[in-house]
Every structure is written in structure tokens, then in C-alpha cells.
Design an enzyme around this catalytic site. Structure first.
Site, PDB file in Angstrom:
ATOM      1  N   HIS A 139       7.105  -2.621   9.979  1.00 58.49           N
ATOM      2  CA  HIS A 139       6.688  -3.989  10.285  1.00 58.49           C
ATOM      3  C   HIS A 139       7.893  -4.825  10.718  1.00 58.49           C
ATOM      4  O   HIS A 139       9.013  -4.626  10.236  1.00 58.49           O
ATOM      5  CB  HIS A 139       6.022  -4.628   9.067  1.00 58.49           C
ATOM      6  N   GLU A 147      -5.025   2.925   1.953  1.00 62.18           N
ATOM      7  CA  GLU A 147      -3.865   2.581   1.129  1.00 62.18           C
ATOM      8  C   GLU A 147      -4.359   1.972  -0.182  1.00 62.18           C
ATOM      9  O   GLU A 147      -4.286   2.594  -1.239  1.00 62.18           O
ATOM     10  CB  GLU A 147      -2.958   1.601   1.870  1.00 62.18           C
TER      11      GLU A 147
END
Length: 361
Positions: free
Chosen positions: A21, A206
Site C-alpha cells: 500500500h 483476510e
């Protein structure tokens, strides 16, 4: 498991980094420096207690994680900050042996600072080109929508990404808390991105289980899935992922840091690999979790007992699953073969288990 006395150097293994990210790529030292210059107060978790102890399997834990991320993002206020972040990220990739960085960003997080979505994306693309020139590491951009926002916002980002397909943007993603936005709600945005030739790479599997992964496959036609580790809870789903050759972007230290698994030994890395699932190791947000890319390969070697041939296979999977140009993929895959054909080197101060990464709750 004992650390070998000789081994091929992991920082010389050509690889691609597909799960990083934008804000989370920032060096901790850069965060502290910029916070001081901009008068941003950093909590102790981002200073003396760094990397912070995190756990995001409940709402309170995720809120704390997101709060720390937002504080870090607040230090990036000027165009030169964006150039610096990408240059340093590319430098870190070069040190790790990565020659392709596919970094994901939601331009709307910076749009108010840089004259809107289009200007922000163009700034980041220019910073990526500058980083590539400075370091030799090729950089592609994933435009990523936030699943906690309205699907119409995601469509606006998909249209923006479409404009820059082939001009630095290579993939379209979907991130943030799975519990607050199902993948199926964003099918329209991903349809726009796919028609533009962009890879589909949403987060899934996740904080939620197999249903999240199935929706990424069924509704978003995922080429890759960010994390995806909880697919292991459904053997038929694992077989499907392997058969369809959908790459899972697995981030070991992130999965433990956020409490998806209690410790590294419980991560199903070996099980998924042996089931034939393509895997690209990633770091997610090293600003908050600490270890960078080469450490993820070290975890595979030292915690899960991956041989050099298996590590080379992992690197090859990351390259094949990337949005890199075909010529670069071919070059990097040749480099992987050359690495495996090279002779192992002595490991400095090798002692059993010396560099084994600790588990974290």
C-alpha cells in the site's frame, strides 16, 4: 528448524512485489522526520513503541489500525513528499531484489491536497516514473477502491484508472475492512476496469472466510486476491484457485500482526503452496508491521522450510502474476533460473534459529 550454514542470498533472487500500500510503504524514519517538519504529533505506537502491537480481528482493533494509518498519511502534504515516498519505496525494493513494484493507492485519500482525483493520480504516476528512472526498479500502479465507501465512488475510480491503462496503471483493487463491504457490491467498478485491460486484484479472505474469496472470483473475476489465506478453510475453493491459477498475495507478517493468525507457524503458506496455488509474497504495510519483502522470503525459508527451488518457484509466481510487461517478465524469470543455478554462499554468524522471525499476537 535450523538455519543453514550456506544459502543463496534472498536479496539476489529476482522477484516482484504485488501487495504494498502507498502510505504503508513509507519508511519509519521518513514518517518521524516528516511529522517533525509538519508539526504532526505521533502516538507512541509510531515512535518508541514502533512497530505497534496491532490486532484487527475486532472492530476496535481495526479502528486503531486505521487511525494509525490515517495519522501516517497526514504527513504527506506536498508533491515532493509523494516523490520521496515512491523513490524510497523503489530503493527498498531494489535492495530486496525486486525489479517490479506494483504499488496500490486510492487517489481520493490525497485528492483534497492535490487538486482532485485526476491531478493526484497524474502526480503519483509521475513520481513513479521518476522513481523508476532513479532506481531501475519498474513501478506499476494499482488504483484501489475503498470498500467502506459507496460503490459509485469505486466506479469513479475505475473510470479514472481506465484513462491511464497502459500509461502506468496496470491493475484495479479493492481494500479496507471486508466486514464493511462485500465484493459483490463492486462488480460494476471491476467490470469497467477489466474492459480496459486492467488486472482484477481485490482484497479477500483476510478478516473473513471463504465466502469473501468466492465473491472475488465469481463477481469480480479476480486475477489475483489480496491475502486470500482463509480460502484454506474450504478445500474445494483451494482446488478452484489452483486450477484457475489465481495468484494469492500472501503477507505473512501482516497476517500475524493483525491477528488473522496467532503466530507465523499457523499461517497456511505451505499448505496452499503444496496445493498448487500461485503465491506472491508481499508486505502489505511495512510502515506498521516492520519487515519488508526479503524478510517474507526469509520466513518462508526459516519458518516453513522452503528449499531454494521452492523459493525460486515463489519468486516466479510473483513475476507471472504481475502486471509487468511481458519482456520484463521473461528477463526476470531468466534471472530466477540463474539464481537457482548459482552456488550457495556462507551465512554470516549462522547459528540455529538465529534469524527466525518471532510470532506476534
Amino acid at each position: 528448524m535450523e538455519t543453514p550454514t550456506t544459502a543463496r542470498r534472498l536479496d539476489r533472487l529476482p522477484k516482484a512485489h504485488l501487495h504494498l500500500h502507498f502510505t504503508g510503504s513509507m519508511r519509519h524514519s521518513t514518517l518521524v522526520e516528516l511529522a517533525g517538519e509538519r508539526g504532526v504529533h505521533l502516538p507512541q505506537a509510531l515512535v518508541e513503541e514502533w512497530p505497534p502491537r496491532l490486532r484487527a480481528t475486532d472492530e476496535r482493533g481495526w479502528f486503531r489500525f486505521q487511525r494509525l494509518y490515517d495519522i501516517a498519511r497526514s504527513v504527506l502534504r506536498r508533491p515532493e513528499d509523494m516523490y520521496r515516498l515512491l523513490r524510497e519505496a523503489a530503493e527498498d525494493e531494489r535492495e530486496a531484489g525486486s525489479a517490479w513494484l506494483e504499488i496500490q493507492v486510492d487517489p481520493s485519500g490525497y485528492a483534497s491536497l492535490f487538486d482532485g482525483l485526476t491531478a493526484t493520480l497524474e502526480l503519483i504516476l509521475d513520481a513513479a516514473r521518476a522513481a523508476e528512472r532513479d532506481t531501475g526498479v519498474a513501478v506499476g500502479l494499482m488504483v484501489a477502491a475503498n470498500r467502506t465507501r459507496h460503490p459509485l465512488d469505486a466506479k469513479a475510480l475505475a473510470r479514472l484508472a481506465r484513462q491511464y491503462a497502459g500509461k502506468g496503471v496496470v491493475s484495479f483493487g479493492l481494500n479496507n475492512d471486508e466486514r464493511r463491504g462485500r465484493a459483490r457490491e463492486f462488480e460494476g467498478a471491476f467490470r469497467i476496469a477489466r474492459r480496459a485491460g486492467l488486472l482484477s486484484a481485490p482484497h479477500g479472505g483476510e478478516l473473513q472466510g471463504p465466502r469473501s474469496v468466492r465473491e472475488c472470483l465469481d463477481e469480480l473475476s479476480a486475477d489475483r486476491i489480496g491475502h486470500g489465506v482463509r480460502a484454506v478453510e474450504d478445500p474445494y475453493l483451494v482446488e478452484r484457485i489452483a486450477t484457475q491459477e489465481v495468484t494469492l498475495e500472501i503477507c505473512p507478517t501482516s497476517n500475524v500482526g493483525l491477528g488473522v493468525y496467532e503466530d507465523l507457524e499457523h499461517l497456511p503458506l505451505r499448505r496452499l503452496f503444496e496445493a498448487g496455488v500461485p503465491i506472491a509474497l508481499g508486505t502489505d504495510d511495512p510502515l506498521l508491521f516492520g519487515p519488508r519483502l526479503v524478510e517474507q522470503y526469509r520466513i518462508a525459508r526459516e519458518v516453513f522450510g522452503f528449499s531454494d527451488a521452492e523459493l525460486a518457484a515463489l519468486a516466479g509466481m510473483s513475476i507471472r502474476g504481475s502486471g509487468a510487461p511481458d519482456a520484463l517478465k521473461k528477463e526476470l524469470l531468466g534471472g530466477v533460473e540463474a539464481w537457482l543455478a548459482s552456488e550457495p554462499e556462507p551465512v554470516p554468524d549462522a547459528t540455529p534459529g538465529a534469524s527466525r522471525p518471532p510470532g506476534r499476537a
